[in-house]
Motif scaffolding. Structure first.
Motif, PDB file in Angstrom:
ATOM      1  N   LEU A  38      -4.568  11.401   1.681  1.00  0.00           N
ATOM      2  CA  LEU A  38      -4.260   9.579   1.466  1.00  0.00           C
ATOM      3  C   LEU A  38      -3.604   9.525   1.682  1.00  0.00           C
ATOM      4  O   LEU A  38      -1.874  10.338   1.649  1.00  0.00           O
ATOM      5  CB  LEU A  38      -4.090  10.152  -0.713  1.00  0.00           C
ATOM      6  CG  LEU A  38      -3.331   8.713  -1.003  1.00  0.00           C
ATOM      7  CD1 LEU A  38      -4.073   7.432  -0.646  1.00  0.00           C
ATOM      8  CD2 LEU A  38      -2.972   9.000  -2.176  1.00  0.00           C
ATOM      9  N   ALA A  39      -3.494   8.486   2.338  1.00  0.00           N
ATOM     10  CA  ALA A  39      -2.890   8.065   3.583  1.00  0.00           C
ATOM     11  C   ALA A  39      -2.275   6.035   3.659  1.00  0.00           C
ATOM     12  O   ALA A  39      -3.656   5.496   3.421  1.00  0.00           O
ATOM     13  CB  ALA A  39      -2.702   8.649   4.820  1.00  0.00           C
ATOM     14  N   ALA A  94       0.919  -1.238   0.007  1.00  0.00           N
ATOM     15  CA  ALA A  94       0.318   0.210  -0.017  1.00  0.00           C
ATOM     16  C   ALA A  94       0.989   1.483   0.154  1.00  0.00           C
ATOM     17  O   ALA A  94       0.426   2.315  -0.684  1.00  0.00           O
ATOM     18  CB  ALA A  94      -1.025  -0.287   1.317  1.00  0.00           C
ATOM     19  N   ALA A  95       2.309   1.432   0.436  1.00  0.00           N
ATOM     20  CA  ALA A  95       2.718   2.527   0.632  1.00  0.00           C
ATOM     21  C   ALA A  95       3.404   2.636  -0.650  1.00  0.00           C
ATOM     22  O   ALA A  95       3.888   4.020  -1.190  1.00  0.00           O
ATOM     23  CB  ALA A  95       3.779   2.648   1.737  1.00  0.00           C
ATOM     24  N   GLN A  96       3.978   1.877  -1.410  1.00  0.00           N
ATOM     25  CA  GLN A  96       3.909   2.530  -3.203  1.00  0.00           C
ATOM     26  C   GLN A  96       3.339   2.991  -3.853  1.00  0.00           C
ATOM     27  O   GLN A  96       3.460   3.037  -4.327  1.00  0.00           O
ATOM     28  CB  GLN A  96       4.671   0.754  -3.271  1.00  0.00           C
ATOM     29  CG  GLN A  96       5.866   0.334  -2.824  1.00  0.00           C
ATOM     30  CD  GLN A  96       6.371  -1.086  -3.630  1.00  0.00           C
ATOM     31  OE1 GLN A  96       5.319  -1.755  -4.563  1.00  0.00           O
ATOM     32  NE2 GLN A  96       7.311  -1.289  -3.305  1.00  0.00           N
ATOM     33  N   LEU A  97       1.787   3.004  -3.570  1.00  0.00           N
ATOM     34  CA  LEU A  97       0.885   3.437  -4.427  1.00  0.00           C
ATOM     35  C   LEU A  97       0.771   4.738  -3.839  1.00  0.00           C
ATOM     36  O   LEU A  97      -0.403   5.570  -5.284  1.00  0.00           O
ATOM     37  CB  LEU A  97      -0.873   2.838  -4.079  1.00  0.00           C
ATOM     38  CG  LEU A  97      -0.696   1.119  -4.099  1.00  0.00           C
ATOM     39  CD1 LEU A  97      -1.777   0.397  -3.927  1.00  0.00           C
ATOM     40  CD2 LEU A  97      -0.130   0.967  -6.175  1.00  0.00           C
ATOM     41  N   SER A 113      -1.827  -2.950   8.111  1.00  0.00           N
ATOM     42  CA  SER A 113      -3.178  -3.741   7.434  1.00  0.00           C
ATOM     43  C   SER A 113      -2.836  -3.436   6.153  1.00  0.00           C
ATOM     44  O   SER A 113      -4.108  -4.202   5.689  1.00  0.00           O
ATOM     45  CB  SER A 113      -4.021  -2.917   8.819  1.00  0.00           C
ATOM     46  OG  SER A 113      -4.374  -1.302   7.790  1.00  0.00           O
ATOM     47  N   ASN A 114      -1.940  -3.210   5.280  1.00  0.00           N
ATOM     48  CA  ASN A 114      -1.761  -3.315   4.133  1.00  0.00           C
ATOM     49  C   ASN A 114      -3.185  -2.096   3.515  1.00  0.00           C
ATOM     50  O   ASN A 114      -3.444  -2.705   2.469  1.00  0.00           O
ATOM     51  CB  ASN A 114      -1.474  -3.928   3.341  1.00  0.00           C
ATOM     52  CG  ASN A 114      -0.950  -3.624   2.222  1.00  0.00           C
ATOM     53  OD1 ASN A 114       0.041  -3.375   2.016  1.00  0.00           O
ATOM     54  ND2 ASN A 114      -1.265  -4.890   1.304  1.00  0.00           N
ATOM     55  N   VAL A 115      -3.005  -0.671   4.059  1.00  0.00           N
ATOM     56  CA  VAL A 115      -4.850  -0.857   3.257  1.00  0.00           C
ATOM     57  C   VAL A 115      -4.203   0.526   3.058  1.00  0.00           C
ATOM     58  O   VAL A 115      -3.372   1.344   3.749  1.00  0.00           O
ATOM     59  CB  VAL A 115      -5.766  -0.745   4.340  1.00  0.00           C
ATOM     60  CG1 VAL A 115      -6.621  -2.514   4.701  1.00  0.00           C
ATOM     61  CG2 VAL A 115      -5.841   0.045   5.908  1.00  0.00           C
ATOM     62  N   ILE A 116      -5.696   1.523   2.225  1.00  0.00           N
ATOM     63  CA  ILE A 116      -5.519   3.166   2.157  1.00  0.00           C
ATOM     64  C   ILE A 116      -6.711   3.913   2.577  1.00  0.00           C
ATOM     65  O   ILE A 116      -7.599   3.154   2.100  1.00  0.00           O
ATOM     66  CB  ILE A 116      -5.179   3.214   0.697  1.00  0.00           C
ATOM     67  CG1 ILE A 116      -3.259   2.586  -0.054  1.00  0.00           C
ATOM     68  CG2 ILE A 116      -5.287   4.595   0.747  1.00  0.00           C
ATOM     69  CD1 ILE A 116      -3.704   2.658  -1.456  1.00  0.00           C
ATOM     70  N   ILE A 117      -6.349   4.555   2.828  1.00  0.00           N
ATOM     71  CA  ILE A 117      -7.233   5.718   3.303  1.00  0.00           C
ATOM     72  C   ILE A 117      -7.270   6.407   2.782  1.00  0.00           C
ATOM     73  O   ILE A 117      -6.617   7.508   2.551  1.00  0.00           O
ATOM     74  CB  ILE A 117      -7.244   6.431   4.861  1.00  0.00           C
ATOM     75  CG1 ILE A 117      -7.458   4.569   6.294  1.00  0.00           C
ATOM     76  CG2 ILE A 117      -8.687   7.494   5.575  1.00  0.00           C
ATOM     77  CD1 ILE A 117      -6.409   5.215   7.617  1.00  0.00           C
ATOM     78  N   LEU A 118      -8.856   7.045   2.095  1.00  0.00           N
ATOM     79  CA  LEU A 118      -8.629   7.969   1.190  1.00  0.00           C
ATOM     80  C   LEU A 118     -10.291   9.460   1.832  1.00  0.00           C
ATOM     81  O   LEU A 118     -10.926   8.850   2.316  1.00  0.00           O
ATOM     82  CB  LEU A 118      -9.630   8.062  -0.345  1.00  0.00           C
ATOM     83  CG  LEU A 118      -8.036   7.282  -1.316  1.00  0.00           C
ATOM     84  CD1 LEU A 118      -9.448   6.184  -2.188  1.00  0.00           C
ATOM     85  CD2 LEU A 118      -6.801   8.479  -1.391  1.00  0.00           C
ATOM     86  N   SER A 119      -9.679  10.247   1.477  1.00  0.00           N
ATOM     87  CA  SER A 119     -11.683  11.282   1.835  1.00  0.00           C
ATOM     88  C   SER A 119     -11.184  12.779   1.003  1.00  0.00           C
ATOM     89  O   SER A 119      -9.751  13.435   0.438  1.00  0.00           O
ATOM     90  CB  SER A 119     -11.121  11.580   3.247  1.00  0.00           C
ATOM     91  OG  SER A 119     -10.539  11.154   4.428  1.00  0.00           O
ATOM     92  N   ASP A 120     -12.767  12.392   0.056  1.00  0.00           N
ATOM     93  CA  ASP A 120     -12.887  13.174  -0.635  1.00  0.00           C
ATOM     94  C   ASP A 120     -14.152  12.910  -1.191  1.00  0.00           C
ATOM     95  O   ASP A 120     -14.545  12.260  -0.586  1.00  0.00           O
ATOM     96  CB  ASP A 120     -11.679  13.006  -2.409  1.00  0.00           C
ATOM     97  CG  ASP A 120     -11.386  14.071  -3.200  1.00  0.00           C
ATOM     98  OD1 ASP A 120     -11.691  14.877  -2.984  1.00  0.00           O
ATOM     99  OD2 ASP A 120     -10.603  13.556  -3.972  1.00  0.00           O
TER     100      ASP A 120
END
Length: 734
Positions: A180-181, A163-166, A186-193
């Motif tokens: 975006l973080a 996930a960090a590479q994305l 846990s290998n997840v991505i958090i998006l707020s938009d």
């Protein structure tokens, strides 16, 4: 829409007429305004109950708060408007929309003007979109409940890609108001938009997050070492950091001497080809290797490694294979360099090297301090009377009452040279008559005390025997030659054997798990007896030989002796010595009381590191130096106080000398006139010792008058450690 201003002159018009005109104009204005509002808010013609109510939104340069009020009436929602929400809004709509569609258009209007709606339980807050992501916006794992430009927080689980590479890939696609973080744990991505943008980013992530062709391959090695190949391959990756990101991972399994490779198929093929080229037998040296040891002794490891190699060879299948393996294995030790020269097949050598790495470790040291304390007390008492009668002048009897416990009375026969008496010796009697008679009264009382404290200390390696001896080398007569059969021997002699007499401490420590120390101890004390009635010297000996177990830093008693001796000796004349009271005149008595207390203690300490060793060394060093300083302060008799020897400060003692190129000696030698003698021609051949005339032509002229041959003109070779010296050496090689 345009308006005209109607000006009425009240002075020239009737009041009733004016009232009539005002009422008419007011009515017309109300009718027109009601028609315009009805165009926006009027409900459509009556339809069926299932048909939704639709409307159109058309605003031209309207205040945004007016638009919010209109949307609130159409959708039935409550709004809280941030004071920073200001601006003009233009909405042009050509088709009818229901309430939900109107709300989505309203969210788009807010996004265009830099605002966002944050829905709550009973009210929706309208704030600048910069602050919206920090508020309680909707959060979920899916997008079914949100759409359009609604601001939401979405969590996307990444299955196959890090996930960090994305994050750097998706960062340009997220606006400034968004967030975006990645969460590596846990290998997840958090998006707020906005929901629409998050939906687009989710599709992009799903396209990237796919199963790659990475697999794990195990490559067994036949000749090369797995750890060495990993080191070489890692250095190749460090040489080009840009290409290192796409390189496969290589891990060594030293137990099976194999490599584990994970990565893409093409990259794995390239690395496999490189490994196959490196995993080849050596062309020079064959299977012979030199292993330098750091701590162990090479000759001590030879028998151990020989036995290990034989056991490894027995594991091979077949007797023929075992005999051929044994013939190929050779282990030799080079004591000068403390190295092992091993000739063995690669598989056997790898196992031998693994054994060497575990045996060639730095062993701990043990400092053993012994405490020998002896306290003794001796008391003696003597009292007796001896008699002598000489009746030779009167032809009478001659007799003596002589006792061996004291000084014999016969020793006083020649009073001109009497013996050295001990204690009180009083003689009395009649020496004037024809039958002289004398008596000798002897009395002696003696007391002696001994208090001995010895604290020898010794440092040795783990499992190494060490010994310390403090004493004298004393000669003992073992035989003599007097020349039997001859009254005057020409060369009589005695044979003498020398032995060490003193304090001996011999130890062999073994450090066990848990800081326990097993000690093999030999403690021996030998002293020379102060007096002896034997033929030769008598020695006192106290010895302890034992094995003990003691913890690090603890003290243990090895043994001791508590001895209490009472010796009563009496010599008397039979019959006369038994007479009451008068019997004391014919009796000699001696009583001796000896009490001895001896204890031996041992105190081992493990010196695990250099810091602990230096702490104990500094303590002992400073103790001796303080004693020397105290003696110097007391002064030296008949001499100057500066003659007293004193150790240097420990910091000065352990300071290293300067390097040769920085030393004063070299600076003095390098200066002009610093050395005696100079060679005028270094290319002259050496003189021929067989030719006597060669000394005239090949020897250097050392005429004192020649200044070129003086001792002040010798030039030293350049310092090879300096830049000038390296340049001169390079020109000489060329």
């Amino acid at each position: 829409m345009s308006f005209r201003v109607l000006t009425i002159n009240f002075n020239k018009t009737n009041i009733p007429f004016i009232r009539l005109m005002a009422i008419t104009l007011l009515s017309v204005s109300l009718i027109v305004s009601f028609g315009m509002i009805r165009q926006v808010y009027a409900a459509p013609p009556a339809k069926d109950a299932d048909t939704p109510i639709t409307t159109k939104l058309n605003f031209v340069e309207a205040d945004i708060r007016t638009v919010i009020d209109a949307v609130a009436k159409l959708t039935g929602q409550n709004f809280i408007i941030d004071p920073r929400v200001k601006g003009k809004v233009t909405i042009i709509q050509q088709r009818d929309m229901d309430a939900d569609q109107v709300y989505q258009v309203f969210l788009s209007v807010l996004k265009v003007h830099g605002f966002a709606a944050i829905p709550g339980k009973d009210v929706t807050k309208i704030v600048p979109d910069v602050n919206a992501k920090q508020d309680a916006i909707r959060s979920s794992g899916g997008l079914s409940a949100a759409e359009g430009d609604e601001l939401v927080t979405h969590i996307i689980e990444v299955k196959y890609v890090n996930a960090a590479q994305l994050v750097p890939i998706l960062r340009p696609l997220v606006p400034q108001r968004g967030h975006l973080a990645a969460v590596p744990s846990s290998n997840v991505i958090i998006l707020s938009d906005s929901a629409a943008n998050i939906s687009r980013l989710s599709k992009i992530i799903r396209r990237i997050d796919t199963v790659s062709g990475d697999e794990i391959e195990v490559i067994p090695l036949q000749h090369a070492s797995a750890s060495e190949l990993v080191r070489i391959l890692s250095q190749l990756g460090q040489a080009d950091p840009k290409k290192a990101a796409g390189q496969p991972k290589v891990i060594a399994d030293e137990r099976t001497n194999s490599l584990l490779i994970s990565g893409g198929k093409s990259s794995r093929l390239n690395i496999k080809a490189l490994i196959m080229h490196l995993d080849t037998p050596l062309e020079i040296g064959g299977n012979t290797h030199v292993v330098y040891l750091r701590n162990a002794v090479a000759k001590d490891l030879v028998p151990v490694l020989t036995g290990v190699s034989q056991n490894v060879s027995k594991g091979k299948k077949g007797a023929a294979a075992t005999s051929s393996q044994n013939s190929q294995i050779s282990i030799q030790a080079d004591e000068n360099t403390n190295a092992l020269v091993i000739t063995a097949p690669p598989a056997v050598f790898r196992q031998l090297k693994a054994v060497i790495s575990q045996l060639d470790v730095r062993r701990a040291q043990v400092m053993v301090e012994a405490i020998i304390a002896e306290v003794s007390h001796e008391a003696s008492r003597e009292l007796g009377v001896q008699w002598g009668v000489d009746g030779r002048a009167g032809n009478s009897a001659v007799g003596l009452v002589n006792f061996s416990l004291g000084t014999p009375i016969t020793a006083y026969a020649n009073l001109e040279s009497p013996p050295n008496p001990i204690g009180l010796n009083i003689g009395f009697g009649d020496l004037t008559g024809s039958n002289p008679i004398v008596a000798l009264l002897s009395a002696l009382a003696g007391d002696s005390q001994t208090n001995i404290l010895s604290t020898p200390s010794l440092v040795t390696l783990d499992n190494e025997e060490a010994e310390i001896l403090v004493g004298q080398n004393v000669p003992f007569v073992t035989g003599s030659f007097t020349g039997q059969g001859s009254s005057s021997p020409t060369n009589p002699f005695n044979t003498v054997s020398r032995e060490d007499i003193g304090l001996t401490l011999k130890i062999k420590p073994q450090i066990n798990e848990g800081d326990a120390i097993k000690l093999e101890v030999l403690q021996e004390i030998q002293t020379i007896a102060p007096s002896s009635a034997a033929v030769d010297i008598i020695t006192n000996k106290r010895s302890v030989t034992t094995n003990v177990m003691v913890d690090d830093g603890q003290i243990i008693v090895l043994g001791g002796l508590i001895q209490d001796d009472l010796i009563e000796s009496e010599q008397k004349v039979p019959g006369l010595g038994d007479i009451p009271i008068l019997g004391w005149l014919f009796r000699y008595q001696r009583t001796t009381k000896v009490k001895t207390n001896l204890m031996i203690f041992i105190h081992p300490t493990i010196l695990k590191d250099n810091k602990t060793m230096m702490a104990f060394t500094s303590e002992k060093y400073n103790y001796i130096r303080s004693k020397q300083m105290k003696m110097k302060e007391e002064g030296v008799r008949l001499m100057d106080d500066d003659v007293a020897p004193i150790l240097e400060e420990m910091e000065d003692f352990i300071r290293l000398p300067p390097a040769y190129e920085d030393s004063v000696q070299r600076m003095e030698l390098s200066a002009p006139g610093g050395v005696a003698g100079q060679l005028t021609d270094s290319t002259l051949p050496p003189p021929d010792v067989d030719d006597p005339d060669s000394s005239d032509t090949n020897m250097i002229d050392t005429d004192p008058s020649d200044s070129s041959s003086s001792s002040d003109n010798i030039e030293l070779p350049p310092n090879l450690f300096s830049e000038e010296g390296q340049e001169d050496a390079g020109r000489a090689d060329q």
